[in-house]
Scaffold this active site. Structure first.
Site, PDB file in Angstrom:
ATOM      1  N   LYS A   1     -18.303  10.669 -99.616  1.00  0.00           N
ATOM      2  CA  LYS A   1     -18.802   9.640-100.533  1.00  0.00           C
ATOM      3  C   LYS A   1     -17.828   9.501-101.687  1.00  0.00           C
ATOM      4  CE  LYS A   1     -23.163   7.629-101.483  1.00  0.00           C
ATOM      5  NZ  LYS A   1     -24.583   7.765-101.753  1.00  0.00           N
TER       6      LYS A   1
ATOM      7  N   TRP B   1     -19.457   5.035 -98.864  1.00  0.00           N
ATOM      8  CA  TRP B   1     -19.229   5.975 -97.779  1.00  0.00           C
ATOM      9  C   TRP B   1     -17.916   5.763 -97.033  1.00  0.00           C
ATOM     10  CZ3 TRP B   1     -21.958  10.142 -97.610  1.00  0.00           C
ATOM     11  CH2 TRP B   1     -23.279  10.141 -98.044  1.00  0.00           C
TER      12      TRP B   1
ATOM     13  N   THR C   1     -26.752   1.118 -93.487  1.00  0.00           N
ATOM     14  CA  THR C   1     -26.317   2.405 -93.976  1.00  0.00           C
ATOM     15  C   THR C   1     -25.118   2.829 -93.133  1.00  0.00           C
ATOM     16  OG1 THR C   1     -26.968   4.693 -94.172  1.00  0.00           O
ATOM     17  CG2 THR C   1     -28.059   3.462 -92.465  1.00  0.00           C
TER      18      THR C   1
ATOM     19  N   GLU D   1     -32.194   4.655 -96.611  1.00  0.00           N
ATOM     20  CA  GLU D   1     -33.420   4.770 -95.808  1.00  0.00           C
ATOM     21  C   GLU D   1     -34.648   5.059 -96.665  1.00  0.00           C
ATOM     22  OE1 GLU D   1     -30.535   6.205 -95.275  1.00  0.00           O
ATOM     23  OE2 GLU D   1     -30.056   6.439 -93.157  1.00  0.00           O
TER      24      GLU D   1
HETATM   25  P1  AMP Z   1     -26.821   5.982 -99.341  1.00  0.00           P
HETATM   26  O1  AMP Z   1     -27.689   5.757 -98.177  1.00  0.00           O
HETATM   27  O2  AMP Z   1     -25.495   5.347 -99.220  1.00  0.00           O
HETATM   28  O3  AMP Z   1     -27.507   5.627-100.609  1.00  0.00           O
HETATM   29  O4  AMP Z   1     -26.500   7.534 -99.422  1.00  0.00           O
HETATM   30  C1  AMP Z   1     -27.501   8.516 -99.476  1.00  0.00           C
HETATM   31  C2  AMP Z   1     -26.879   9.880 -99.548  1.00  0.00           C
HETATM   32  O5  AMP Z   1     -26.121   9.999-100.753  1.00  0.00           O
HETATM   33  C3  AMP Z   1     -27.854  11.015 -99.589  1.00  0.00           C
HETATM   34  O6  AMP Z   1     -28.317  11.377 -98.309  1.00  0.00           O
HETATM   35  C4  AMP Z   1     -27.001  12.111-100.219  1.00  0.00           C
HETATM   36  O7  AMP Z   1     -26.140  12.707 -99.272  1.00  0.00           O
HETATM   37  C5  AMP Z   1     -26.174  11.337-101.219  1.00  0.00           C
HETATM   38  N1  AMP Z   1     -26.854  11.331-102.540  1.00  0.00           N
HETATM   39  C6  AMP Z   1     -27.603  10.352-103.080  1.00  0.00           C
HETATM   40  N2  AMP Z   1     -28.040  10.703-104.309  1.00  0.00           N
HETATM   41  C7  AMP Z   1     -27.543  11.935-104.549  1.00  0.00           C
HETATM   42  C8  AMP Z   1     -27.648  12.855-105.635  1.00  0.00           C
HETATM   43  N3  AMP Z   1     -28.313  12.567-106.743  1.00  0.00           N
HETATM   44  N4  AMP Z   1     -27.018  14.046-105.511  1.00  0.00           N
HETATM   45  C9  AMP Z   1     -26.314  14.370-104.393  1.00  0.00           C
HETATM   46  N5  AMP Z   1     -26.184  13.548-103.337  1.00  0.00           N
HETATM   47  C10 AMP Z   1     -26.793  12.353-103.410  1.00  0.00           C
END
Ligand code: AMP
Length: 544
Positions: A436, A441, A181, A327
């Site tokens: 994002k 990221w 991550t 996570e």
């Molecule tokens: P990742 O670990 O790269 O999948 O990113 C996870 C993060 O993406 C979360 O902690 C949020 O900040 C953002 N995220 C994921 N899904 C959503 C969603 N449906 N709406 C808003 N933010 C999201």
């Protein structure tokens, strides 16, 4: 008294064996780089998985050893997803979009022993190979190219192996997969999934009120297999016996719609950026595509604008909004309406569907503030914390990040949210300093540190600005040292040695001072407000 039930381990073997026994003719369809489709059935896939698992063991793979992949979404990647863990090892997909130095760091930190790489990604591998120590590297002929000199062929490896292979006994809590991550501060962190967590996560995805994936579905998985296991779908689809459609290295929105129509896709999963592109294509050609039936569109990774949900509905693409993280495997909440909301007015329904939803079974949520738990009143914000059987309990070899877990063992997501009395989460902001862009990221902290290493730069704050296509893009707000002058192009060039092209800010705004909080941190909320309408790169170099 203990329950008198069998203690059958929850392992990926059960998923693969069921798919090959009951759904031997259901296909995985992969889009090749030349636009043609290749097909393999679960029956044949299971045989190739055995061959690969045996070959990996013969190559010396021992319990817990990591097999890295540098691959797009296609069936050979699914083979590794099963074969590495079923040989007793761990599959570790590398995020091919990262800067080569970052990939090398991640692979080194994970102590990857072997690499399986797509032929088309060989040039990416060449950019970091000197910094890695893979014992063997196998090349998949994804585009049909010849194996580069000095590399080994994946197909030869399989051809010389045998499907006569019994999977070793595996403890359900053994590691099966690893995904990194993007670190909010410091380097990327490894999340290590167990067989048990992956199996339970897939079962949850199959539930009707979650994704409801069944053997009657054709699932298009657009989430990259190098990012959160492609949302678990390479395991969930075979578990259900669903046909799986993999987009290879990506294609245009029009091609995507063509393949959805031709292959009879019933559920398609991807980040908002993809669906914004699809919507554009549909607007340009509203009668261009006829789907065989209703199509569910799972959107996650970032929040879809409400207008996107409404518009896709109009075209028969019914959005399901979900939230999760690397996570959390990732599925943690789903924004489906409850039966009691059936008679609600449309506007209220859309507002609720735009929220991230409520926890799927076995997942628990809470909202925390410094003074304790926040009420679920739709108004009081707090940091979202989560726990459950497919939520990470720690990172791989990263004791410095132990504070991401509360003293009583909840995972601190870094997402700031409210929860309404019905339990629907609404993400408001992120406490983590990350941007994002198109589902991937960019670390604002890393960009700031890199910029401040430039001799002309005194201070730099990088913020996310809203972007129609990518949802967020980075903008750098820069204070120069007295008497210094630098062009944005030079800063871009300076950053390009460390960052991938798409991670470099869209613009550099020069200012005299960056606003700060009482404790001296950059006041990014004010900057975001100040520059929310910032657009044209031509304005970026203007002195304010
Ligand atoms: P990742 O670990 O790269 O999948 O990113 C996870 C993060 O993406 C979360 O902690 C949020 O900040 C953002 N995220 C994921 N899904 C959503 C969603 N449906 N709406 C808003 N933010 C999201």
């Amino acid at each position: 008294m203990r329950g008198l039930m069998m203690d059958e381990p929850l392992t990926l073997a059960a998923i693969l064996e069921r798919a090959s026994r009951y759904f031997p003719h259901i296909e995985i369809v992969s889009l090749r780089p030349d636009g043609t489709l290749s097909r393999i059935e679960y029956g044949a896939l299971a045989k190739r998985v055995r061959r690969l698992a045996r070959a990996l063991q013969e190559a010396g793979l021992a319990r817990g050893d990591r097999v890295a992949t540098l691959m797009w979404n296609h069936s050979a990647h699914v083979e590794t997803y099963f074969a590495a863990p079923l040989a007793g090892g761990i599959v570790h997909p590398l995020n091919l979009r990262l800067h080569p130095d970052e990939i090398a760091y991640i692979s080194g930190h994970a102590e990857d022993r072997f690499l399986i790489v797509d032929d088309v990604l060989w040039p990416v591998y060449e950019r970091f190979r000197d910094k890695t120590r893979f014992e063997r590297v196998w090349v998949v002929p994804f585009s049909g190219m010849r194996t580069p000199p000095g590399a080994e062929s994946y197909e030869t490896l399989l051809a010389h192996s045998s499907e006569d292979f019994e999977f070793p006994e595996i403890d359900e809590n053994d590691a099966a997969g690893m995904c990194f991550t993007s670190g909010t501060t410091g380097r990327s962190k490894g999340v290590v999934y167990s067989h048990r967590s992956l199996v339970l996560h897939s079962m949850a995805e199959c539930m009707t009120d979650c994704l409801g994936i069944s053997q009657s579905d054709t699932v298009l998985s657009l989430a990259p297999m190098f990012h959160v296991n492609s949302w678990g779908l390479p395991y969930t689809c075979p578990m259900a016996g669903a046909k799986l459609l993999l987009p290879g290295c990506g294609c245009s929105a029009e091609d995507l719609l063509d393949v959805m129509e031709e292959e009879g896709v019933t559920i398609a999963c991807g980040v908002p950026t993809i669906w914004l592109g699809v919507l554009d294509a549909l607007h340009k050609n509203p009668d261009g595509w006829k789907f065989r039936g209703p199509v569910r569109v799972l959107i996650g990774g970032a929040a879809p604008p409400q207008s996107l949900i409404r518009e896709l509905d109009r075209f028969g693409l019914r959005v399901i909004h979900a939230w999760g993280m690397t996570e959390t495997s990732p599925l943690a909440t789903v924004g489906r309406l409850k039966e009691s909301m059936r008679e609600w007015k449309d506007d209220r329904k859309y507002e609720t569907r735009s929220k991230q939803g409520y926890a799927v079974p076995l997942i628990r949520l809470r909202l925390m503030r410094p003074e304790g738990e926040a009420p679920w009143d739709d108004a009081t914000p707090g940091e979202l914390e989560v726990r459950g059987p497919w939520i990470a309990a720690s990172y791989y070899n990263a004791p410095e990040a132990a504070n991401r877990w509360s003293p009583d063992g909840w995972f601190r997501t870094g997402d700031i949210a409210t929860i309404d009395p019905e339990g629907y989460v609404k993400i408001l902001d992120r406490s983590k300093d990350m941007i994002k862009s198109g589902g991937e990221w960019i670390s604002s902290v890393d960009l700031e540190n890199a910029l401040m290493a430039h001799p002309a730069v005194r201070e730099a704050a990088v913020i996310a600005i809203p972007d129609e296509k990518w949802q967020e893009r980075p903008l750098a707000v820069v204070v120069l040292r007295d008497g210094e002058h630098v062009e944005p192009a030079e800063l871009e060039k300076f950053l390009s040695t460390r960052f991938a092209k798409w991670q470099i800010p869209d613009g550099f705004v020069f200012t005299k001072e960056i606003p700060r909080t009482s404790v001296g941190k950059f006041l990014k909320s004010q900057l975001r407000e100040q520059y929310r309408d910032w657009h044209a790169p031509s304005e970026s170099s203007k002195e304010e």
